[in-house]
Every structure is written in structure tokens, then in C-alpha cells.
Design a protein around this motif. Structure first.
Motif, PDB file in Angstrom:
ATOM      1  N   PHE A 106       0.873  -1.172   0.000  1.00 10.36           N
ATOM      2  CA  PHE A 106       0.000   0.000   0.000  1.00 10.36           C
ATOM      3  C   PHE A 106       0.905   1.215   0.000  1.00 10.36           C
ATOM      4  O   PHE A 106       1.563   1.486   0.999  1.00 10.36           O
ATOM      5  CB  PHE A 106      -0.884   0.016   1.254  1.00 10.36           C
ATOM      6  N   ASN A 153      -0.687  -6.672  16.056  1.00  6.91           N
ATOM      7  CA  ASN A 153      -1.499  -5.756  15.245  1.00  6.91           C
ATOM      8  C   ASN A 153      -0.705  -5.289  14.031  1.00  6.91           C
ATOM      9  O   ASN A 153       0.480  -4.996  14.129  1.00  6.91           O
ATOM     10  CB  ASN A 153      -1.889  -4.519  16.059  1.00  6.91           C
ATOM     11  N   GLY A 154      -1.356  -5.262  12.901  1.00  9.44           N
ATOM     12  CA  GLY A 154      -0.708  -4.777  11.685  1.00  9.44           C
ATOM     13  C   GLY A 154       0.190  -5.803  11.032  1.00  9.44           C
ATOM     14  O   GLY A 154       0.927  -5.491  10.100  1.00  9.44           O
ATOM     15  N   ALA A 155       0.134  -7.062  11.486  1.00 12.43           N
ATOM     16  CA  ALA A 155       1.013  -8.089  10.931  1.00 12.43           C
ATOM     17  C   ALA A 155       0.607  -8.472   9.511  1.00 12.43           C
ATOM     18  O   ALA A 155       1.390  -9.068   8.777  1.00 12.43           O
ATOM     19  CB  ALA A 155       0.994  -9.327  11.826  1.00 12.43           C
ATOM     20  N   GLY A 156      -0.617  -8.158   9.136  1.00 16.61           N
ATOM     21  CA  GLY A 156      -1.065  -8.488   7.790  1.00 16.61           C
ATOM     22  C   GLY A 156      -2.082  -9.611   7.747  1.00 16.61           C
ATOM     23  O   GLY A 156      -2.397 -10.131   6.672  1.00 16.61           O
ATOM     24  N   LYS A 157      -2.631  -9.964   8.893  1.00 16.93           N
ATOM     25  CA  LYS A 157      -3.562 -11.097   8.947  1.00 16.93           C
ATOM     26  C   LYS A 157      -4.829 -10.822   8.130  1.00 16.93           C
ATOM     27  O   LYS A 157      -5.257 -11.640   7.315  1.00 16.93           O
ATOM     28  CB  LYS A 157      -3.926 -11.395  10.416  1.00 16.93           C
ATOM     29  N   THR A 158      -5.401  -9.643   8.373  1.00 15.54           N
ATOM     30  CA  THR A 158      -6.624  -9.312   7.652  1.00 15.54           C
ATOM     31  C   THR A 158      -6.335  -9.122   6.159  1.00 15.54           C
ATOM     32  O   THR A 158      -7.119  -9.545   5.300  1.00 15.54           O
ATOM     33  CB  THR A 158      -7.264  -8.046   8.256  1.00 15.54           C
ATOM     34  N   THR A 159      -5.188  -8.526   5.860  1.00 15.06           N
ATOM     35  CA  THR A 159      -4.814  -8.333   4.455  1.00 15.06           C
ATOM     36  C   THR A 159      -4.702  -9.683   3.744  1.00 15.06           C
ATOM     37  O   THR A 159      -5.119  -9.826   2.589  1.00 15.06           O
ATOM     38  CB  THR A 159      -3.481  -7.571   4.362  1.00 15.06           C
ATOM     39  N   GLN A 170     -13.613  -9.222  10.686  1.00 12.72           N
ATOM     40  CA  GLN A 170     -13.131  -8.845  12.008  1.00 12.72           C
ATOM     41  C   GLN A 170     -14.216  -8.053  12.729  1.00 12.72           C
ATOM     42  O   GLN A 170     -14.571  -8.330  13.860  1.00 12.72           O
ATOM     43  CB  GLN A 170     -11.865  -8.009  11.831  1.00 12.72           C
ATOM     44  N   HIS A 198      -6.218 -13.197  18.460  1.00 13.85           N
ATOM     45  CA  HIS A 198      -5.213 -12.720  19.407  1.00 13.85           C
ATOM     46  C   HIS A 198      -5.266 -13.496  20.716  1.00 13.85           C
ATOM     47  O   HIS A 198      -4.269 -13.652  21.394  1.00 13.85           O
ATOM     48  CB  HIS A 198      -5.473 -11.247  19.747  1.00 13.85           C
TER      49      HIS A 198
END
Ligand SMILES: Nc1ncnc2c1ncn2[C@@H]1O[C@H](COP(=O)(O)OP(=O)(O)OP(=O)(O)O)[C@@H](O)[C@H]1O
Ligand SMILES: [Mg+2]
Lengths: 372, 252
Positions: free
Chosen positions: B21, B46-52, B94, B210
Motif C-alpha cells: 500500500f 497488530n498490523g502483521a497483515g492477517k486481515t490483508t 473482524q 489474538h
């Protein structure tokens, strides 16, 4: 099958309302035709014309609500579909004048003679027959809606951008229809109609019939809309409105849903426009003006978006107020319109029909706290 | 993306997936294999890219590089959300996104595998089989009594349950579940784990979470994501003994 489909979607409230619309469609014309002008029950012709107009507006409002209230597509160009239906009817009515025009040309309408047309433009052919004009009233707006919707929905144009595109569409049509070389009467449009289906447009019987037809159309549209939103399709449709991308992840082709209601809605608007034109006696490019589409959205907002009864009530109340104010206090009307929009947005997010729901909810709450 | 699709026995196959991005790499050369019938837990800060990663699998985000193959044949980088859902990948978001203006039952009906085409739904009423299936799902997620309630009036935890029910209703081959127990009480969390294990008997599942006690309750293979790449993989005990994982979680 179709009958079952139409009935299944209707709850009791909507059935009663459709009955009311039909009653409003039948009684006044009968009173107009059967009562002597002196009687207190006599309904004057101007009244029929006025309410007949409102009935057409109500159909337009219902069409807007179907896409906006139930699918979240805020169309700011629906008056264009209304006007296109009106123009199709206008073309038919022009051809019915025949050689009775000022110039006495048996084929060319007056404005064409005036503009030195030598022959009828190709797209006028067929419009001398009602059997040709009638389907065109539905086909022309539908095809435009199909084309616009196809590109917009496939490219996932939503929200404000879609509103802007629809507004641009009606504005472009406004400019196009103003041109004399469009062959549709230019800035003056079409008027001085004589006959419809062989009956004189101005005759009492014809007026009463047109009025009744407008109410019948509205009742039919309410039935169709009720069946559509009451079906499983309708559940999916409001789900698309509320959470479009969620529906995609569930595997729904959202475009198909949007396109269907958009085209259905455009067809309804076209028919409403076609019934409107012989009653007001004129069609000109001002029907395409962007303000008209915005007003139609306002009717829906005032009455209650996302309900079927709301748009009808909204169209009647706003237009009745407009008729009254433009007569009594013409300089106030625009401010009243603006004020109304602000007031509705602030205080009546669910419109007049929503008020009823709020009232019932409050009653229930007090009842519950009373028993608790 | 131009390389031919590899034939693989894995149900889900990610290889060298990168998503940027504006220059920031949310996923960086990520590879992952999920076998048929498996349940996999994905953890990471958080922000590790799981949702991405889920966005890439479901077609919401297109990867800049890499392969994403489902069921050994379907190249997911070339399909859109509806196609991918039809192939058999269901997703729970999420943030719970249920249809607030619909009843619980209608939410499940909308999710139910089967009819999706608009012209069929205009005429079709729910069949007996469909109604039975809805009743079954309502029992599994324990929401029978609330079935005629508007989803807007459900509590946060109930919405998560409804979402899991909707996922079940889709009857997908692979369920992607993003943070199912966020905001749930301990009891609810445990029941959720039980429900997912139940679902895993007939479906493959990828869960992002988590909550370590929840992941422990699942008792499955864990993948740790960090800064868009895989940091470690193994049982929960193995990965939590890994010093790099400890550093990522504690060193922040
Ligand atoms: N559409 C986007 N545009 C720009 N950056 C994005 C976008 N989506 C995600 N990111 C960034 O990519 C990174 C990974 O985000 P992602 O949502 O995948 O994390 P996550 O592992 O799900 O985190 P969390 O545990 O908080 O849910 C984050 O730094 C996020 O800010
Ligand atoms: Mg996330």
C-alpha cells in the motif's frame, strides 16, 4: 403464477392503501361526470387535472424510492425517465393532430414545417400508431437505464459519484432536447394536442379516463413494488443497500440486483410521464431540468424513504403545498422547499410515515415500562 | 502472476504473496499451505497483515506478486469476490457485519448456500429443505429464540454468533474467520471454540485470533505472522517457545 407473485408481497396495510388509491381514482371522475356543475359534490375539471398530475408525481416518487429507499441508489436523474416517457407520448399525440395543425401538413407537425423539415425524421416513424408508441414509453427509458446502469454498476460506481452521473445524464438530455435539430420541438417542446386514441384530449370523459388511468397505474406500481420488495429478491436488495460488499462475499452478483430495480424503476417513471403529458397538455425540455429530479427525491424523503406508502404521501403533500404557495406567496416557494428539506433531514429522518412508527415504538416502550 | 497455476494437493496454497500500500508492504513474500480438513490458527501482532491475507484470499485485494491457489486449480488472483465465494470460501469479518435491518433468520437465509441469481429469487419462496437447514443452524449457534429479532438489536457477542451461523449456512469448503471472540466473555469464548471444532469436522477452517486461551482451546497448528511474512509455524507450545516470537510479542 404472476397473480400469486403480485399478491404474496402485499401486507394488509398496503392492500388497504392500494384500495384507497383506487377509490381516489374512481370517485372524483364519476362525480365530475355525473354531478351537475352546481352540486356541492361536483368535482371541477381543474381539480381532476391537478390531482391527476399529483398521481403521476406519486408514481415517479415510488420509482425513485424503489432504487433509493430499497437499494441505496440515490438517483438524481429520475425526471429524465419521466420526461422520456412523456416525449414518447407527446410524439404520438403530435402525429394524431394530422392536417389540423396551423400549417395543415398531414404528416409533419407544425414545428417541423416551421423549421423547414422536408420529411419526418426516421425516429418519428411508427409513432402515429398507439400500438407502437405504447411499448416505446417503456422501452426508451428502460434502455437508457439499462445502458447507464450496466456501465455504472459494473464499474462499481456508488454513492455520490452515481448521483452525479445521473444528474449529469438528465442535464445532458436537457441540453440535447433544447436543440431544434433534435427534431423534437426544441425549446418549445410539443403542445396543442388534439386526440388520444380518437378521443378529444380536452373532453371531460377523456380527462376523467386519463385521471383514472393515472390512479390505476399508481395502484399497479404499488402492487409490483410490494411484490418485489416482499420477495426473497427484496431481502437481498435491502441487504445490498445496507452492506453491499458483504453481499459480494456471500456470492451475490450485486450488479444484477441493482440493474433490475433501476430498469424497473425507469420503466415506471416513463409510464408516469406518459400519463402526465396528455393531462397537462405540453411536454418540453424543462422536464429534464436537474431541479425536477431533486424535487422527486425530496418527495420521497418527506414521505418516508424505504416505505411504499411514504413516497405517495410525500408527493401529494409537497406538491399540494407547492401549488398552494406558488399561488398565494410565489416568492416564498423556493425557501419553503429548502426549509422543508433541512427540516426533514434534521427532524424526520424516516419521513412522515416514519413518524407513525416512532409514535408506536414510544407507546410500546411506555407500555413496557408500565408493566415492568 | 504470469506463471502457470501449480497443481497442488493443498486446499489453500499461497506462495510469495506480496501486497504493497503506497510502498508499505502489508504482506511480504508470504507463503502458506492449508491441507483439506485442516483447522489453522493464525496469530500475530497488530498490523502483521492477517486481515490483508484474508483480503487477498477472498479477492478484495489483488496481490502485487505471488500465487494464490484454491483446491489445487483455481487461481484466486484472477477471480472476484462473488466467484470466490461461489467456489466455496466463506469469510467472517473482524468487525461483525450482519444485515442490521434483517431478522436473524433472514440473515441466515441470505447466507444459505444455493440461490443467488436475482431472477430466481424474485419468484422462489424458501423450500422445506432450506427451512430445515435454517432451524439446524439456529440450534448450532443457539439463537432459535432470537430468530425473528432484528440483527441490529443483538448484542456484540450475539452478532459474532450470527456471523458464524451465516458462515455455516454458506456451507463453504474453507471458512476464514477473523477474530471471532473479540469482545466475548470467557464462557462465550469457550463455546465458540467448541463450535469451531464442531464445524471443523466437516469443513476446513483458518482462524485469526489474538486470544491465546482461545487458540489453546482450539488445539491446532499455529502460524505466526509478523510484518507481512511467516515468522514461525507449529504447535502453540512450539511457537511460543521460539525466541523470535517472544521478541515480537513482548518487545513491542
Ligand atoms: N487499504 C489499505 N491501505 C493502506 N494500508 C493498509 C490497508 N489495509 C491494511 N493496511 C495496512 O497494512 C498493515 C496490515 O494490516 P492488517 O489489517 O492486515 O493487519 P492485522 O494483522 O489484521 O492487524 P489487526 O490485528 O490489528 O487486525 C497495517 O499496517 C495496515 O495499516
Ligand atoms: Mg485484522
Amino acid at each position: 403464477m404472476i397473480q400469486r407473485f403480485l399478491w404474496r408481497g402485499l401486507d394488509t396495510k398496503l392492500r388497504l392503501f392500494i384500495g384507497l388509491v383506487l377509490l381516489v381514482g374512481i370517485v372524483p371522475p364519476l362525480l365530475n361526470l355525473l354531478m351537475p356543475p352546481g352540486s356541492p359534490f361536483y368535482v371541477p375539471a381543474w381539480m381532476l387535472q391537478l390531482v391527476g398530475k399529483y398521481l403521476c408525481y406519486a408514481s415517479l416518487a415510488l420509482a425513485v424510492d424503489l432504487v433509493w429507499g430499497y437499494c441505496g441508489i440515490l438517483s438524481l436523474g429520475h425526471a429524465a425517465f419521466f420526461a422520456l416517457g412523456g416525449y414518447c407520448m407527446g410524439m404520438y399525440l403530435m402525429r394524431q393532430i394530422g392536417s389540423r395543425g396551423v400549417y395543415g401538413n398531414p404528416v409533419l407537425p407544425d414545428f417541423m414545417v416551421f423549421l423547414n423539415y422536408k420529411e419526418l425524421p426516421w425516429f418519428w416513424h411508427g409513432f402515429d400508431h398507439f400500438w407502437f408508441a405504447a411499448p416505446m414509453i417503456v422501452i426508451v427509458p428502460s434502455v437508457l437505464a439499462l445502458a447507464l446502469g450496466w456501465f455504472a454498476f459494473r464499474s462499481r460506481v456508488t454513492g455520490v459519484y452515481l448521483s452525479i452521473i445521473t444528474q449529469a445524464m438528465t442535464f445532458a438530455l436537457l441540453l440535447a432536447f433544447f436543440r431544434n435539430d433534435m427534431g423534437l420541438g426544441g425549446n418549445n417542446g410539443m403542445t396543442d394536442f388534439k386526440d388520444i386514441l380518437g378521443f378529444p384530449v380536452q373532453a371531460d370523459g377523456t380527462r376523467a379516463t386519463l385521471y383514472f388511468a393515472s390512479a390505476l397505474a399508481l395502484a399497479l406500481f404499488l402492487m409490483i413494488a410490494g411484490a418485489v420488495v416482499g420477495s426473497r429478491f427484496g431481502k437481498a436488495l435491502t441487504a445490498v443497500r445496507d452492506a453491499e460488499s458483504r453481499m459480494r462475499f456471500l456470492g451475490y452478483r450485486v450488479e444484477g440486483y441493482k440493474l433490475f430495480v433501476f430498469v424497473l424503476s425507469a420503466a415506471m417513471a416513463g409510464i408516469a410521464g406518459a400519463l402526465y403529458v396528455p393531462q397537462v397538455g405540453i411536454i418540453n425540455p424543462s422536464e429534464f431540468s436537474p431541479g425536477n429530479s431533486i424535487e422527486a427525491v425530496l418527495w420521497v424523503a418527506v414521505g418516508g424513504r424505504g416505505t411504499l406508502i411514504g413516497p405517495v404521501i410525500g408527493a401529494f403533500i409537497v406538491n399540494w403545498t407547492k401549488t398552494y404557495l406558488t399561488g398565494a406567496l410565489p416568492e416564498v416557494w423556493l425557501f419553503a422547499l429548502g426549509g422543508l428539506f433541512v427540516a426533514v433531514t434534521l427532524f424526520l429522518p424516516r419521513g412522515i410515515v416514519g413518524l407513525w412508527g416512532q409514535y408506536k415504538a414510544r407507546q410500546e416502550r411506555t407500555k413496557r415500562t408500565a408493566t415492568a | 502472476m504470469t506463471s502457470p497455476v501449480k497443481s497442488t494437493s493443498a486446499l489453500l496454497y499461497l506462495s510469495g504473496v506480496t501486497v504493497s500500500f503506497d510502498g508499505f508492504k502489508a504482506l511480504n513474500n508470504l507463503s502458506l499451505l492449508v491441507e483439506p480438513g485442516e483447522m489453522r490458527a493464525i496469530i500475530g501482532p497488530n498490523g502483521a497483515g492477517k486481515t490483508t491475507m484474508m483480503d487477498v484470499i477472498t479477492g478484495k485485494t489483488r496481490p502485487d506478486e505471488g500465487e494464490v491457489v484454491f483446491d489445487g486449480q483455481a487461481d484466486l488472483t484472477k477471480l472476484d469476490e462473488a466467484d470466490i465465494a461461489t467456489l466455496g470460501i466463506g469469510r467472517k469479518f473482524q468487525k461483525p457485519t450482519v444485515f442490521e435491518n434483517h431478522t436473524v433468520r433472514d440473515n441466515l437465509l441470505l447466507a444459505l448456500a444455493g440461490q443467488r441469481s436475482w431472477y430466481r429469487l424474485l419468484l422462489a419462496a424458501p423450500t422445506k429443505a432450506e427451512n430445515d437447514r435454517l432451524d439446524e443452524i439456529l440450534t448450532v449457534i443457539r439463537m432459535g429464540p432470537q430468530q425473528h429479532m432484528l440483527a441490529a438489536r443483538l448484542s456484540h457477542g450475539q452478532k459474532q454468533w450470527l456471523e458464524i451461523g451465516m458462515l455455516l449456512a454458506q456451507d463453504p469448503k474453507l471458512l476464514l474467520v477473523d477474530e471471532p471472540v473479540a469482545g466475548m466473555t470467557d464462557v462465550e469464548t469457550e463455546t465458540t471454540a467448541a463450535v469451531l471444532r464442531e464445524i471443523n469436522k466437516s469443513h476446513s477452517v483458518v482462524v485469526v485470533e489474538h486470544d491465546m486461551s482461545f487458540v489453546r482451546a482450539l488445539g491446532v497448528k499455529v502460524t505466526v505472522l509478523h510484518e507481512g511474512s511467516m515468522l514461525a509455524e507449529g504447535s502453540l507450545d512450539q511457537v511460543s517457545a521460539d525466541p523470535r516470537v517472544v521478541e515480537v510479542y513482548l518487545g513491542r
